[in-house]
Design an enzyme around this catalytic site. Structure first.
Site, PDB file in Angstrom:
ATOM      1  N   HIS A   3       0.888  -0.984   0.064  1.00  0.00           N
ATOM      2  CA  HIS A   3      -0.131   0.084   0.090  1.00  0.00           C
ATOM      3  C   HIS A   3       0.784   1.292  -0.116  1.00  0.00           C
ATOM      4  O   HIS A   3       1.392   1.724   0.909  1.00  0.00           O
ATOM      5  CB  HIS A   3      -0.920   0.051   1.261  1.00  0.00           C
ATOM      6  CG  HIS A   3      -1.804   1.135   1.219  1.00  0.00           C
ATOM      7  ND1 HIS A   3      -3.216   0.913   1.605  1.00  0.00           N
ATOM      8  CD2 HIS A   3      -1.758   2.548   1.081  1.00  0.00           C
ATOM      9  CE1 HIS A   3      -3.933   2.178   1.498  1.00  0.00           C
ATOM     10  NE2 HIS A   3      -2.848   3.130   1.059  1.00  0.00           N
ATOM     11  N   HIS A  61       1.601   5.341  -1.708  1.00  0.00           N
ATOM     12  CA  HIS A  61       1.254   6.503  -2.717  1.00  0.00           C
ATOM     13  C   HIS A  61       2.391   6.970  -3.113  1.00  0.00           C
ATOM     14  O   HIS A  61       3.289   7.696  -2.753  1.00  0.00           O
ATOM     15  CB  HIS A  61       0.593   7.548  -1.616  1.00  0.00           C
ATOM     16  CG  HIS A  61      -0.724   7.060  -1.134  1.00  0.00           C
ATOM     17  ND1 HIS A  61      -1.907   7.026  -1.786  1.00  0.00           N
ATOM     18  CD2 HIS A  61      -0.932   6.537  -0.041  1.00  0.00           C
ATOM     19  CE1 HIS A  61      -2.987   6.496  -1.080  1.00  0.00           C
ATOM     20  NE2 HIS A  61      -2.408   6.106   0.229  1.00  0.00           N
ATOM     21  N   LYS A  97      -9.318  -0.265  -6.037  1.00  0.00           N
ATOM     22  CA  LYS A  97      -9.372   0.509  -4.792  1.00  0.00           C
ATOM     23  C   LYS A  97     -10.808   1.032  -4.554  1.00  0.00           C
ATOM     24  O   LYS A  97     -11.155   1.894  -5.426  1.00  0.00           O
ATOM     25  CB  LYS A  97      -8.456   1.401  -4.783  1.00  0.00           C
ATOM     26  CG  LYS A  97      -8.188   2.129  -3.283  1.00  0.00           C
ATOM     27  CD  LYS A  97      -7.661   1.206  -2.421  1.00  0.00           C
ATOM     28  CE  LYS A  97      -7.777   2.009  -1.003  1.00  0.00           C
ATOM     29  NZ  LYS A  97      -6.688   2.895  -0.648  1.00  0.00           N
ATOM     30  N   HIS A 132     -10.194   1.180   1.467  1.00  0.00           N
ATOM     31  CA  HIS A 132     -10.212   2.229   2.624  1.00  0.00           C
ATOM     32  C   HIS A 132     -11.626   1.861   3.604  1.00  0.00           C
ATOM     33  O   HIS A 132     -12.682   2.600   3.156  1.00  0.00           O
ATOM     34  CB  HIS A 132     -10.193   3.672   2.106  1.00  0.00           C
ATOM     35  CG  HIS A 132      -9.965   4.659   3.249  1.00  0.00           C
ATOM     36  ND1 HIS A 132      -8.843   5.195   3.388  1.00  0.00           N
ATOM     37  CD2 HIS A 132     -10.708   4.852   4.119  1.00  0.00           C
ATOM     38  CE1 HIS A 132      -8.867   6.116   4.710  1.00  0.00           C
ATOM     39  NE2 HIS A 132     -10.158   6.092   4.871  1.00  0.00           N
ATOM     40  N   HIS A 181      -4.760  -0.765   5.549  1.00  0.00           N
ATOM     41  CA  HIS A 181      -4.322   0.230   6.844  1.00  0.00           C
ATOM     42  C   HIS A 181      -5.294   0.163   7.994  1.00  0.00           C
ATOM     43  O   HIS A 181      -5.762   1.005   8.286  1.00  0.00           O
ATOM     44  CB  HIS A 181      -3.920   1.652   6.246  1.00  0.00           C
ATOM     45  CG  HIS A 181      -5.011   2.295   5.583  1.00  0.00           C
ATOM     46  ND1 HIS A 181      -6.390   2.352   5.869  1.00  0.00           N
ATOM     47  CD2 HIS A 181      -4.782   3.257   4.581  1.00  0.00           C
ATOM     48  CE1 HIS A 181      -7.147   3.070   5.041  1.00  0.00           C
ATOM     49  NE2 HIS A 181      -6.052   3.741   4.212  1.00  0.00           N
ATOM     50  N   ASP A 239       1.384   2.587   3.418  1.00  0.00           N
ATOM     51  CA  ASP A 239       0.677   3.769   3.364  1.00  0.00           C
ATOM     52  C   ASP A 239       1.321   5.207   3.369  1.00  0.00           C
ATOM     53  O   ASP A 239       1.021   6.014   3.793  1.00  0.00           O
ATOM     54  CB  ASP A 239      -0.596   3.840   4.431  1.00  0.00           C
ATOM     55  CG  ASP A 239      -1.609   4.972   3.939  1.00  0.00           C
ATOM     56  OD1 ASP A 239      -1.694   5.168   2.713  1.00  0.00           O
ATOM     57  OD2 ASP A 239      -2.427   5.524   4.805  1.00  0.00           O
TER      58      ASP A 239
HETATM   59  N1  NCD Z   1      -3.591   7.746   4.477  1.00  0.00           N
HETATM   60  C1  NCD Z   1      -3.690   9.078   4.440  1.00  0.00           C
HETATM   61  O1  NCD Z   1      -3.742   9.618   5.686  1.00  0.00           O
HETATM   62  N2  NCD Z   1      -3.783   9.755   3.381  1.00  0.00           N
HETATM   63  C2  NCD Z   1      -3.745   8.880   1.999  1.00  0.00           C
HETATM   64  C3  NCD Z   1      -4.859   8.562   1.680  1.00  0.00           C
HETATM   65  C4  NCD Z   1      -5.513   7.101   2.252  1.00  0.00           C
HETATM   66  O2  NCD Z   1      -4.865   6.073   2.297  1.00  0.00           O
HETATM   67  O3  NCD Z   1      -6.356   6.971   2.902  1.00  0.00           O
HETATM   68  C5  NCD Z   1      -3.151  10.074   0.916  1.00  0.00           C
HETATM   69  O4  NCD Z   1      -3.366   9.793  -0.407  1.00  0.00           O
HETATM   70  O5  NCD Z   1      -2.816  11.096   1.371  1.00  0.00           O
HETATM   71 ZN    ZN Z   2      -3.107   4.975   1.603  1.00  0.00          ZN
HETATM   72 ZN    ZN Z   3      -6.763   5.169   2.854  1.00  0.00          ZN
END
Ligand code: NCD
Ligand code: ZN
Ligand code: ZN
Length: 343
Positions: free
Chosen positions: A12, A14, A98, A135, A173, A246
């Site tokens: 997971h 970003h 997702k 999520h 998460h 995450d």
């Molecule tokens: N985890 C977070 O707090 N933020 C994530 C989005 C997500 O995973 O929910 C993001 O893209 O910034």
């Molecule tokens: Zn995330």
């Molecule tokens: Zn998330």
């Protein structure tokens, strides 16, 4: 002390796009063989075509010599077709779709308001064996922010599993005892990712000496009893739980603001932070399965063939990293991490 592990993967992550992606990608490439790349870009990655183009941009931004493999995902909307799901499956590079409840988190506005409206895609996913990545928080503003995950299990997750029992689902998460227990008791087609920060911190970390925007993420940090349940799940040896950082970069100014963005940046010290959490729990022997075996097994992929080495050695995390034209404040900025991954 020295620890050698099969190279881990991040299930997971970003990576964002453009200069932000180019800034953060090398951190993940140093440690991880592969990563499930989240699709919540602006605009979201809703088609196989968009995922293919995003994948090419990531591959092109890898440091020279890196074998890192991005595992792409699509962003589920209420108009995602069964045809797009089949196309995703056939692509070979899309590994999950997702579900963002609309409004639940960063760039989730195009997400799903009511899971009933996404049934065509979900049924096709169950049919072809395409994992749903979730999520798991309700968005009803009347539900207390600390209860949104637990309420999601009863009102959305479990009804969906009743309707599509064979659907492969990753509860992303997870942050609560309820989620850890739900996943542990569920059939083998339900799994969960756990972040390092939810293993290491409880909600007190949001308010230590004042408000701490860099400790704000979604789902928000919970009480100590929940952290303890997550540690128990991660270190239990159960194959249902695996590593998902995450890591979610936001520029400093977007975090240190009157209405700060949710997300912590941990990719620069990912495996080291997990090593701390597992060591604290006296379970370093369980780290390798959690980080390197359980994820590939769930996704039907081979384990990585090479290894990484960790040393029990403290190092100071930089107070900020460059993030395109901006600054990025990583977790533990200016403080120490007690394991170090060799380059
Ligand atoms: N985890 C977070 O707090 N933020 C994530 C989005 C997500 O995973 O929910 C993001 O893209 O910034
Ligand atoms: Zn995330
Ligand atoms: Zn998330």
């Amino acid at each position: 002390m020295k620890l050698t592990l099969t190279r881990p993967d991040d299930w997971h992550l970003h990576l964002r796009d453009g200069v932000a992606m180019q800034a953060v990608l090398p951190d993940t490439c140093r440690q991880m063989g592969r990563a499930i790349v989240m699709p919540n870009l602006k605009p979201p990655v809703t088609t196989v075509e968009a995922a293919a183009a995003y994948r090419e941009r990531i591959l092109a931004a890898r440091p020279t010599g890196s074998q890192f493999e991005p595992l792409m995902t699509l962003y589920l909307t209420e108009t995602t077709s069964a045809e797009e799901v089949r196309k995703a499956k056939a692509s070979g590079f899309v590994h999950g779709i997702k579900l963002y409840p609309a409004g639940a988190t960063t760039n989730s506005d195009a997400g799903v308001r009511d899971v009933a409206n996404a049934m065509t895609a979900l049924e096709a996913m169950a049919e072809v064996g395409m994992p749903l990545l979730v999520h798991g928080e309700v968005t009803d503003p009347n539900v207390d922010v600390f209860d949104r995950e637990a309420v999601f299990i009863d009102t959305v997750f479990e009804p969906l599993m009743q309707r599509l029992p064979q659907l492969r689902v990753v509860f992303e998460h997870i942050t609560t005892r309820q989620a850890a227990e739900y996943v542990a008791a569920a059939p083998a087609n339900v799994a969960a990712t756990i972040t390092a920060h939810h293993l290491l911190m409880n909600r007190n970390a949001l308010f230590t000496g004042g408000i701490r925007p860099h400790h704000y993420c979604l789902p928000v940090l919970k009480r100590e009893l929940h952290r303890e349940a997550l540690v128990k799940a991660a270190t239990s040896g159960s194959a249902k739980f695996f590593l998902g950082t995450d890591s979610a970069p936001h520029a400093r100014h977007a975090k240190e603001a009157a209405c700060g963005c949710a997300g912590m940046y941990t990719a620069n010290a990912a495996i080291e932070l997990y090593a701390e959490a597992f060591e604290q729990a006296g379970a370093l022997d369980k780290l390798e399965a959690f980080a390197s075996f359980n994820g590939p097994a769930f996704y039907g992929l081979p384990r990585n063939a090479d290894t990484i080495t960790l040393l029990k050695e403290s190092w100071q995390v930089p107070s900020a990293l460059t993030y395109g034209e901006e600054e990025l404040v990583p977790l533990r900025a200016g403080e120490h991490v007690h394991w170090r991954c060799l380059p």
